[in-house]
Motif scaffolding. Structure first.
Motif, mmCIF file in Angstrom:
data_model
loop_
_atom_site.group_PDB
_atom_site.id
_atom_site.type_symbol
_atom_site.label_atom_id
_atom_site.label_comp_id
_atom_site.label_asym_id
_atom_site.label_seq_id
_atom_site.Cartn_x
_atom_site.Cartn_y
_atom_site.Cartn_z
ATOM 1 N N GLN A 6 0.829 -1.190 0.000
ATOM 2 C CA GLN A 6 0.000 0.000 0.000
ATOM 3 C C GLN A 6 0.871 1.252 0.000
ATOM 4 O O GLN A 6 1.901 1.316 0.656
ATOM 5 C CB GLN A 6 -0.925 0.007 1.216
ATOM 6 N N SER A 7 0.452 2.257 -0.753
ATOM 7 C CA SER A 7 1.264 3.460 -0.896
ATOM 8 C C SER A 7 1.250 4.333 0.354
ATOM 9 O O SER A 7 2.167 5.108 0.575
ATOM 10 C CB SER A 7 0.773 4.275 -2.095
ATOM 11 N N ASP A 8 0.235 4.245 1.182
ATOM 12 C CA ASP A 8 0.165 5.101 2.361
ATOM 13 C C ASP A 8 0.743 4.445 3.609
ATOM 14 O O ASP A 8 0.580 4.962 4.705
ATOM 15 C CB ASP A 8 -1.277 5.545 2.610
ATOM 16 N N PHE A 9 1.436 3.328 3.456
ATOM 17 C CA PHE A 9 2.027 2.629 4.592
ATOM 18 C C PHE A 9 3.291 3.343 5.031
ATOM 19 O O PHE A 9 4.172 3.631 4.247
ATOM 20 C CB PHE A 9 2.363 1.173 4.228
ATOM 21 N N ARG A 10 3.365 3.657 6.307
ATOM 22 C CA ARG A 10 4.566 4.251 6.887
ATOM 23 C C ARG A 10 4.901 3.494 8.155
ATOM 24 O O ARG A 10 4.037 3.274 8.993
ATOM 25 C CB ARG A 10 4.342 5.718 7.215
ATOM 26 N N GLU A 11 6.173 3.127 8.262
ATOM 27 C CA GLU A 11 6.605 2.400 9.451
ATOM 28 C C GLU A 11 6.723 3.374 10.612
ATOM 29 O O GLU A 11 7.311 4.440 10.500
ATOM 30 C CB GLU A 11 7.966 1.748 9.186
#
Length: 84
Positions: A6-11
């Protein structure tokens, strides 16, 4: 589809201190304990040398701190604008 796709995934950043910060704190604690032990064991030597500190500091300050007195090698004029 996985979460990483997914493009909006941020760790999210990890909570807590980093390994480098922990190692720095351990080193700081070690240096404090070592300094305290060295001072208590060699207190007579350290305090005996403090008597000589002003005598040693005067020539060293004279030698290293006279850079700002304006001793420039020139013709004596600080803002010399020479015409060509």
């Amino acid at each position: 589809m996985t979460v990483q796709d997914q493009s909006d995934f941020r760790e999210r950043p990890k909570a807590g201190m980093s390994t480098k910060a922990k190692a720095g704190l351990v080193l700081l604690g070690f240096l404090i304990v070592a300094g305290a032990l060295l001072f208590t064991e060699h207190q007579a030597h350290v305090l005996g040398l403090l008597v000589w500190l002003p005598l040693i500091a005067c020539p060293l300050m004279h030698l290293f701190m006279h850079g700002g007195h304006g001793h420039h090698h020139g013709n004596g004029r600080p803002n010399d604008q020479r015409s060509v």
